[in-house]
Design an enzyme around this catalytic site. Structure first.
Site, PDB file in Angstrom:
ATOM      1  N   CYS A 140       0.881  -1.142  -0.005  1.00 58.64           N
ATOM      2  CA  CYS A 140      -0.020  -0.160   0.009  1.00 58.64           C
ATOM      3  C   CYS A 140       0.840   1.393   0.090  1.00 58.64           C
ATOM      4  CB  CYS A 140      -0.951   0.052   1.298  1.00 58.64           C
ATOM      5  SG  CYS A 140      -1.705  -1.478   1.627  1.00 58.64           S
ATOM      6  N   CYS A 183       1.369   3.632  -2.863  1.00 60.37           N
ATOM      7  CA  CYS A 183       0.411   4.647  -3.511  1.00 60.37           C
ATOM      8  C   CYS A 183      -0.221   5.735  -2.590  1.00 60.37           C
ATOM      9  CB  CYS A 183      -0.942   3.898  -3.781  1.00 60.37           C
ATOM     10  SG  CYS A 183      -0.634   3.065  -5.398  1.00 60.37           S
ATOM     11  N   HIS A 184      -0.084   5.092  -1.435  1.00 62.67           N
ATOM     12  CA  HIS A 184      -0.704   5.959  -0.058  1.00 62.67           C
ATOM     13  C   HIS A 184       0.111   6.665   0.624  1.00 62.67           C
ATOM     14  CE1 HIS A 184      -4.880   4.687  -0.967  1.00 62.67           C
ATOM     15  NE2 HIS A 184      -4.206   3.260  -0.817  1.00 62.67           N
ATOM     16  N   MET A 210      -8.561   1.718  -6.486  1.00 60.51           N
ATOM     17  CA  MET A 210      -8.232   0.941  -5.320  1.00 60.51           C
ATOM     18  C   MET A 210      -8.232  -0.575  -5.818  1.00 60.51           C
ATOM     19  SD  MET A 210      -7.136   0.749  -2.343  1.00 60.51           S
ATOM     20  CE  MET A 210      -7.235  -0.774  -0.753  1.00 60.51           C
ATOM     21  N   HIS A 259       8.492  11.116 -12.483  1.00 63.32           N
ATOM     22  CA  HIS A 259       9.160   9.771 -12.162  1.00 63.32           C
ATOM     23  C   HIS A 259      10.489   9.813 -13.066  1.00 63.32           C
ATOM     24  CE1 HIS A 259       8.941   5.684 -11.074  1.00 63.32           C
ATOM     25  NE2 HIS A 259       9.070   5.309 -12.113  1.00 63.32           N
ATOM     26  N   HIS A 305       5.515   6.138 -18.998  1.00 66.12           N
ATOM     27  CA  HIS A 305       6.871   5.547 -18.370  1.00 66.12           C
ATOM     28  C   HIS A 305       8.122   5.244 -19.296  1.00 66.12           C
ATOM     29  CE1 HIS A 305       9.262   2.742 -15.947  1.00 66.12           C
ATOM     30  NE2 HIS A 305       8.619   3.065 -14.762  1.00 66.12           N
TER      31      HIS A 305
END
Length: 592
Positions: free
Chosen positions: A96, A99-100, A137, A376, A418
């Site tokens: 997790c 992402c969070h 999610m 990124h 990407h």
């Protein structure tokens, strides 16, 4: 205990709320239902409307799962035992945190802090974790990734106060710093007979090693111990040293002049990291190295030949656009300018690109450029004046003029670009261009990069072509090649993830040829994902990693660039989970 019927009813209600919510913690903004037409409560979908490729990429594990953290139990939150808390923390950082965020304050995913989660309650959160959400999610429970007991445990865990990993300053860095062979005891000239320009540094992800491979003979020179899951290898301006950085923050310095190239220094620059670079400007070769951390959010400048930490700079600060404080903006990619003593540092969550003048690190000069959130990876254009970087969750490419020190353009592309370093080539119609693939779609965006002779095409998507599918990580060509190679290792379709698409640069409208790279490797069982095309120095061979699990056979496959035929397969019991690989000459000169 909630009955099965009641739980299903609650699930439908929660998913309907998630579908319609505007600005809640768990859903992206959605258009409201038309007046007079109540929203239908559709049954829960088995999969969220995000691709498996995105889930695989965004929900990667974090080395912080193994770090000791303080447990501060919130008296308002549901009770948890110490064992439950520790197990839930491990799951959170494995699945997790990417992402969070480490502190659960949101990154590419929404915040999951107690002020939000306590108000939702355990049953609501269990549905959210079990079924996922329309905002992206993953459905961890119904997908079978975690058990019902773990779903319940995670619902209680995210109502607790987030545990904070320790900081990592100069004292901690110096406590890990080792100079194995001091500079004065190293060779004065190359002691081996290897063609250093054509050595490949190949990441052996799960063993915490890098394989140095002779590109001429295809033989392994040495297996070097490094950090876990090396994310990138960079070579020094002199081509003497290889710098590797593991996701656990461990940085290694490998001397290619030794009779048997090996580690000569190491340091841990944080608890989680992704990026390293060296000073490349003329007269500054091997002078400095710089590495960026995911945690703590900071970068460090070191001596290039010993890795002694010299200066640490935090990246915590305000985001672009809404200008809100972010407590953990991670350092993504770093590149070194070839024309002046400057590093280009990309800060993920704040969306800022930093141009760092390293001529006087005691009086560091930093130019801060506002780009877009979730920066990124990226690379130079063919002139090495312009730097192009993906703001992946913003679906944009940011272009920076390193000569003028300013943002040139934010270019809209497709879903989650990407590029790796991207690919530079001369388009038959639009002149010099740079290309990126996408994680979230099959599209390949081709962007004009020549504002002098092709001004009308510069900094625009001049062509969008279709690859095999989503899940692309790397795209590559070479100045001597007419081929454009595109991988798709994160695509859920094995046929796609085990092959490579190759386009004719002079006929990009035509469908690509699909080469069965994994089939050519003749391996046994395993995922056999084909990843990261990389050229040799001559530009006549393309190398691919065929990546399977740690307990399964992997290989490297070498393809003749002109004929697109199999040239060699490199197998060895020591080649375990190969992923990225980097040719010394092309890496030093940023040829891609």
């Amino acid at each position: 205990m909630t009955s099965k019927h009641a739980y299903s009813t609650l699930a439908l209600a929660v998913l309907a709320a998630l579908s319609l919510a505007t600005g809640t913690a768990f859903a992206q903004d959605k258009p409201a239902a038309k007046e007079g037409k109540p929203a239908a409560q559709a049954p829960a979908k088995k999969k969220p409307p995000v691709s498996d490729a995105e889930i695989r990429y965004q929900a990667g594990g974090s080395p912080l799962a193994k770090e000791d953290m303080h447990q501060d139990m919130n008296p308002k939150a549901p009770q948890m035992s110490k064992a439950e808390f520790d197990r839930a923390r491990q799951i959170y950082f494995e699945r997790c945190a990417g992402c969070h965020g480490v502190l659960r304050k949101g990154a590419t995913g929404k915040p999951l802090t107690p002020d939000i989660t306590l108000a939702r309650g355990t049953e609501y959160l269990k549905v959210f974790i079990n079924y996922g959400s329309p905002a992206g999610m993953p459905n961890w429970g119904t997908a079978g990734e975690i058990t019902p007991q773990e779903v319940d445990m995670m619902a209680r865990y995210i109502q607790q106060t987030p545990p904070q990993p320790p900081e990592w300053g100069l004292a901690q860095m110096k406590g890990t710093w080792k100079v194995v062979v001091p500079p004065e005891k190293r060779p004065k000239k190359q002691e081996n007979k290897f063609n250093i320009d054509n050595i490949f540094a190949t990441t052996l992800r799960d063993t915490g090693e890098v394989a140095l491979i002779d590109g001429d003979t295809k033989q392994i020179i040495n297996i070097v111990k490094t950090g876990y899951a090396v994310h990138i290898s960079r070579t020094s301006g002199s081509k003497r040293y290889v710098y590797t950085i593991g996701r656990d923050g461990r940085l290694n310095l490998i001397d290619l002049w030794m009779e048997k190239p090996d580690n000569v220094a190491e340091v841990r620059i944080g608890l989680e990291a992704r990026s390293v670079e060296t000073s490349r400007a003329k007269g500054w070769e091997d002078k400095y190295a710089i590495a960026g951390a995911y945690w703590p959010p900071q970068y460090v400048i070191m001596k290039g030949d010993t890795l002694e930490p010299l200066k640490i700079v935090a990246t915590r600060g305000m985001t672009v656009g809404d200008q809100e404080y972010h407590p953990e903006p991670r350092v993504a990619s770093i590149v070194g300018s070839h024309s002046k003593p400057e590093f280009v540092v990309n800060v993920k969550e704040t969306g800022k690109i930093l141009l760092i003048d390293y001529r006087d690190i005691a009086n560091l000069k930093v130019t801060e450029i506002e780009a877009a959130k979730f920066l990124h990876d990226g690379g130079w254009d063919s002139t090495k004046r312009y730097f192009l970087v993906a703001a992946n969750q913003s679906h944009k490419i940011a272009v920076v003029d390193s000569k003028e020190g300013k943002l040139v353009k934010l270019i809209d592309v497709d879903k989650i670009p990407h590029p790796g370093r991207g690919a530079n080539f001369k388009h038959p119609k639009f002149g010099p261009v740079w290309a990126t693939g996408h994680l979230g779609s099959a599209k390949i965006a081709i962007i004009g990069t020549d504002p002098d002779k092709n001004k009308q095409h510069a900094w625009k998507v001049v062509q969008m072509i279709d690859g095999q599918g989503g899940g692309n990580l790397f795209i590559k060509t070479h100045p001597k090649s007419k081929n454009l190679w595109v991988d798709t290792p994160l695509n859920p379709d094995a046929k796609i993830s085990q092959s490579i698409a190759v386009f004719d640069i002079n006929a990009l409208d035509k469908k690509p040829e699909i080469l069965p790279i994994a089939e050519w490797a003749k391996l046994g069982e395993g995922a056999k994902r084909v990843v990261q095309p990389e050229y040799n120095k001559a530009g006549d061979e393309v190398w691919f990693a065929v990546w399977s699990a740690k307990n399964q056979e992997s290989a490297l496959v070498v393809v003749d660039d002109k004929t697109r035929k199999l040239k060699a397969v490199i197998k060895d019991p020591k080649i375990i989970t190969p992923t990225g690989h980097f040719n010394v000459y092309n890496t030093t000169h940023d040829i891609y």
